[in-house]
Motif scaffolding. Structure first.
Motif, PDB file in Angstrom:
ATOM      1  N   THR A 289       0.827  -1.206   0.000  1.00 38.73           N
ATOM      2  CA  THR A 289       0.000   0.000   0.000  1.00 38.73           C
ATOM      3  C   THR A 289       0.858   1.252   0.000  1.00 38.73           C
ATOM      4  O   THR A 289       0.545   2.250  -0.637  1.00 38.73           O
ATOM      5  CB  THR A 289      -0.938  -0.003   1.222  1.00 38.73           C
ATOM      6  N   LEU A 290       1.977   1.208   0.737  1.00 35.59           N
ATOM      7  CA  LEU A 290       2.816   2.395   0.861  1.00 35.59           C
ATOM      8  C   LEU A 290       3.500   2.772  -0.437  1.00 35.59           C
ATOM      9  O   LEU A 290       3.828   3.941  -0.648  1.00 35.59           O
ATOM     10  CB  LEU A 290       3.866   2.164   1.954  1.00 35.59           C
ATOM     11  N   THR A 291       3.735   1.824  -1.315  1.00 34.95           N
ATOM     12  CA  THR A 291       4.478   2.107  -2.538  1.00 34.95           C
ATOM     13  C   THR A 291       3.587   2.220  -3.772  1.00 34.95           C
ATOM     14  O   THR A 291       4.083   2.498  -4.850  1.00 34.95           O
ATOM     15  CB  THR A 291       5.525   1.009  -2.785  1.00 34.95           C
ATOM     16  N   ARG A 292       2.297   1.988  -3.627  1.00 34.89           N
ATOM     17  CA  ARG A 292       1.422   2.090  -4.792  1.00 34.89           C
ATOM     18  C   ARG A 292       1.241   3.544  -5.220  1.00 34.89           C
ATOM     19  O   ARG A 292       0.945   4.394  -4.378  1.00 34.89           O
ATOM     20  CB  ARG A 292       0.044   1.490  -4.485  1.00 34.89           C
ATOM     21  N   PRO A 293       1.395   3.855  -6.505  1.00 33.65           N
ATOM     22  CA  PRO A 293       1.123   5.217  -6.972  1.00 33.65           C
ATOM     23  C   PRO A 293      -0.345   5.579  -6.758  1.00 33.65           C
ATOM     24  O   PRO A 293      -1.232   4.732  -6.876  1.00 33.65           O
ATOM     25  CB  PRO A 293       1.447   5.147  -8.469  1.00 33.65           C
ATOM     26  N   ARG A 294      -0.573   6.859  -6.453  1.00 37.65           N
ATOM     27  CA  ARG A 294      -1.939   7.359  -6.298  1.00 37.65           C
ATOM     28  C   ARG A 294      -2.417   7.877  -7.658  1.00 37.65           C
ATOM     29  O   ARG A 294      -1.755   8.727  -8.260  1.00 37.65           O
ATOM     30  CB  ARG A 294      -1.990   8.462  -5.247  1.00 37.65           C
ATOM     31  N   ILE A 295      -3.553   7.364  -8.112  1.00 36.44           N
ATOM     32  CA  ILE A 295      -4.091   7.721  -9.432  1.00 36.44           C
ATOM     33  C   ILE A 295      -5.475   8.343  -9.257  1.00 36.44           C
ATOM     34  O   ILE A 295      -6.379   7.708  -8.703  1.00 36.44           O
ATOM     35  CB  ILE A 295      -4.208   6.484 -10.351  1.00 36.44           C
TER      36      ILE A 295
ATOM     37  N   ALA B 256     -13.205  -3.086 -12.440  1.00 37.02           N
ATOM     38  CA  ALA B 256     -11.750  -3.223 -12.501  1.00 37.02           C
ATOM     39  C   ALA B 256     -11.057  -2.862 -11.189  1.00 37.02           C
ATOM     40  O   ALA B 256      -9.844  -3.030 -11.072  1.00 37.02           O
ATOM     41  CB  ALA B 256     -11.197  -2.340 -13.622  1.00 37.02           C
ATOM     42  N   HIS B 257     -11.814  -2.380 -10.204  1.00 37.06           N
ATOM     43  CA  HIS B 257     -11.199  -1.844  -8.991  1.00 37.06           C
ATOM     44  C   HIS B 257     -10.274  -2.846  -8.299  1.00 37.06           C
ATOM     45  O   HIS B 257      -9.145  -2.519  -7.924  1.00 37.06           O
ATOM     46  CB  HIS B 257     -12.271  -1.370  -8.010  1.00 37.06           C
ATOM     47  N   GLU B 258     -10.738  -4.052  -8.120  1.00 36.12           N
ATOM     48  CA  GLU B 258      -9.927  -5.045  -7.398  1.00 36.12           C
ATOM     49  C   GLU B 258      -8.612  -5.298  -8.112  1.00 36.12           C
ATOM     50  O   GLU B 258      -7.547  -5.361  -7.476  1.00 36.12           O
ATOM     51  CB  GLU B 258     -10.704  -6.354  -7.246  1.00 36.12           C
ATOM     52  N   GLU B 259      -8.651  -5.410  -9.439  1.00 32.83           N
ATOM     53  CA  GLU B 259      -7.429  -5.703 -10.185  1.00 32.83           C
ATOM     54  C   GLU B 259      -6.448  -4.534 -10.153  1.00 32.83           C
ATOM     55  O   GLU B 259      -5.260  -4.721  -9.877  1.00 32.83           O
ATOM     56  CB  GLU B 259      -7.753  -6.065 -11.630  1.00 32.83           C
ATOM     57  N   ILE B 260      -6.930  -3.322 -10.419  1.00 31.42           N
ATOM     58  CA  ILE B 260      -5.986  -2.199 -10.488  1.00 31.42           C
ATOM     59  C   ILE B 260      -5.446  -1.844  -9.104  1.00 31.42           C
ATOM     60  O   ILE B 260      -4.330  -1.320  -8.990  1.00 31.42           O
ATOM     61  CB  ILE B 260      -6.601  -0.960 -11.166  1.00 31.42           C
ATOM     62  N   SER B 261      -6.203  -2.168  -8.061  1.00 32.99           N
ATOM     63  CA  SER B 261      -5.764  -1.825  -6.706  1.00 32.99           C
ATOM     64  C   SER B 261      -4.568  -2.660  -6.253  1.00 32.99           C
ATOM     65  O   SER B 261      -3.948  -2.348  -5.230  1.00 32.99           O
ATOM     66  CB  SER B 261      -6.919  -1.997  -5.713  1.00 32.99           C
ATOM     67  N   LYS B 262      -4.227  -3.675  -7.009  1.00 32.97           N
ATOM     68  CA  LYS B 262      -3.031  -4.451  -6.695  1.00 32.97           C
ATOM     69  C   LYS B 262      -1.762  -3.639  -6.971  1.00 32.97           C
ATOM     70  O   LYS B 262      -0.715  -3.888  -6.364  1.00 32.97           O
ATOM     71  CB  LYS B 262      -3.006  -5.742  -7.513  1.00 32.97           C
ATOM     72  N   THR B 263      -1.853  -2.687  -7.902  1.00 38.92           N
ATOM     73  CA  THR B 263      -0.663  -1.931  -8.298  1.00 38.92           C
ATOM     74  C   THR B 263      -0.772  -0.430  -8.070  1.00 38.92           C
ATOM     75  O   THR B 263       0.246   0.259  -8.024  1.00 38.92           O
ATOM     76  CB  THR B 263      -0.347  -2.170  -9.786  1.00 38.92           C
ATOM     77  N   VAL B 264      -2.005   0.117  -7.950  1.00 39.46           N
ATOM     78  CA  VAL B 264      -2.165   1.551  -7.727  1.00 39.46           C
ATOM     79  C   VAL B 264      -3.205   1.792  -6.636  1.00 39.46           C
ATOM     80  O   VAL B 264      -3.970   0.890  -6.271  1.00 39.46           O
ATOM     81  CB  VAL B 264      -2.595   2.294  -9.012  1.00 39.46           C
TER      82      VAL B 264
ATOM     83  N   ASP C  12     -12.775  -0.301   0.009  1.00 42.53           N
ATOM     84  CA  ASP C  12     -11.615   0.583  -0.161  1.00 42.53           C
ATOM     85  C   ASP C  12     -11.755   1.481  -1.392  1.00 42.53           C
ATOM     86  O   ASP C  12     -10.767   1.964  -1.938  1.00 42.53           O
ATOM     87  CB  ASP C  12     -10.333  -0.242  -0.254  1.00 42.53           C
ATOM     88  N   PHE C  13     -12.981   1.730  -1.815  1.00 39.38           N
ATOM     89  CA  PHE C  13     -13.255   2.578  -2.977  1.00 39.38           C
ATOM     90  C   PHE C  13     -13.174   4.038  -2.526  1.00 39.38           C
ATOM     91  O   PHE C  13     -14.154   4.642  -2.103  1.00 39.38           O
ATOM     92  CB  PHE C  13     -14.641   2.255  -3.534  1.00 39.38           C
ATOM     93  N   GLU C  14     -11.960   4.610  -2.617  1.00 42.61           N
ATOM     94  CA  GLU C  14     -11.701   5.945  -2.071  1.00 42.61           C
ATOM     95  C   GLU C  14     -12.235   7.037  -2.997  1.00 42.61           C
ATOM     96  O   GLU C  14     -11.991   7.017  -4.212  1.00 42.61           O
ATOM     97  CB  GLU C  14     -10.202   6.133  -1.870  1.00 42.61           C
ATOM     98  N   LEU C  15     -12.943   8.010  -2.414  1.00 42.24           N
ATOM     99  CA  LEU C  15     -13.558   9.066  -3.211  1.00 42.24           C
ATOM    100  C   LEU C  15     -12.917  10.420  -2.928  1.00 42.24           C
ATOM    101  O   LEU C  15     -12.480  10.697  -1.819  1.00 42.24           O
ATOM    102  CB  LEU C  15     -15.059   9.174  -2.905  1.00 42.24           C
TER     103      LEU C  15
END
Length: 308
Positions: A3-9, A27-35, A60-63
């Motif tokens: 979580t600490l190293t994932r880029p914020r998009i 797609a949220h679950e898949e992309i959240s693995k990397t961003v 964890d769907f951040e708004l």
């Protein structure tokens, strides 16, 4: 990736009457693995969309709240949906400008809806040019083929007069600065690349621009003008990954015929990273749970790649 190293998009959700929210939720679950995605929408509107889709909103769907609780009308061109998609995009760009996120990824807007809302821009790229006072370049494609557009959303009758030596040399300089030392195929404007002036004279300008930039770079990186109707044959694509088309359909018709589902839109020559899906709002399938997420996932991955 932790979580600490994932880029914020920052993700702008596009036209709420289209497929954007469905794609984001799927797609949220898949992309959240990397961003770490931050969706520019308010919770009330998100709840309405999720209910129509019969989908659950991930915990964890951040708004990032964007004002405007409007009625969702699947597949309808609407002034209010156009206005909301504009503000969603503006919020995402503001987050990038303030360095609260590392990149912006956009879901599709509807240009007519923006027009109905009185928005002066034809789309994302026009707006980015104005915000940053930079001549953003629209490049679309995938790892197999990228196409940059010299002119974009202008009438076909205005294209020829837009092909000037000064504008084209500047475009080639900016494009080289963005992609580095890559071989680039530059298309002619006219059928048969003008046939030595028989079918048009714009290729003389294109040739001079190519010569000028190659001399300035001290290497032959820009090749052309290529005959447009054979530029995207397997033989040409074996030689080049990057192409520059003189107008919208000249470049995007072959690209989408070859790689429609996987292509992305990348804005070059800007101080922020922005990528997008390479498709429209798909009003004909909105809220039917048929939307394909591949272009969106590739857009996220492209943004991450540009951060490296």
């Amino acid at each position: 990736m932790s979580t600490l190293t994932r880029p914020r998009i920052a993700v702008s959700v596009g036209d709420i009457n289209g497929v954007g929210i469905e794609i984001a939720l799927k797609a949220h679950e898949e992309i959240s693995k990397t961003v770490q995605p931050i969706y520019c929408i308010n919770r009330a509107l998100l709840l309405k969309a999720a209910k129509l889709l019969n989908m659950t909103i991930p915990d964890d769907f951040e708004l990032e709240e964007v004002g405007g609780d409007i009625d969702i009308e699947p597949g309808v061109v609407s002034e209010r949906s156009g206005e909301f998609s504009y503000h969603s995009f503006l919020k995402a760009v503001d987050l990038a400008k303030e360095k609260k996120v590392d990149a912006v990824v956009t879901l599709p807007i509807h240009k007519e809806a923006w027009s109905l809302a009185g928005i002066k821009y034809k789309g994302h790229t026009d707006m980015l040019r104005d915000i940053f006072d930079r001549d953003a370049i629209m490049m679309l494609g995938c790892s197999k083929l990228y196409v940059a557009l010299f002119t974009e959303h202008i009438p076909l009758q205005a294209v020829a007069s837009s092909v000037t030596l000064e504008r084209l040399v500047t475009f080639l300089e900016d494009f080289h600065r963005a992609i580095g030392d890559q071989k680039v195929a530059v298309l002619g404007l006219n059928p048969h690349a003008g046939d030595n002036g028989v079918l048009g004279s714009e290729e003389t300008i294109i040739s001079e621009a190519i010569k000028t930039i190659n001399v300035a770079l001290g290497k032959e990186l820009f090749i052309g003008p290529l005959v447009p109707d054979i530029a995207f044959t397997p033989h040409s694509r074996a030689q080049y990954t990057y192409f520059i088309a003189m107008y919208h359909d000249q470049g995007l018709a072959p690209l989408k015929a070859l790689y429609f589902d996987e292509s992305v839109n990348i804005s070059l020559n800007l101080p922020i990273i922005r990528t997008s899906v390479d498709h429209g709002t798909a009003f004909d399938i909105a809220y039917q749970n048929h939307a394909n997420t591949l272009s969106y996932i590739n857009a996220i991955n492209a943004a991450v790649g540009l951060l490296k």
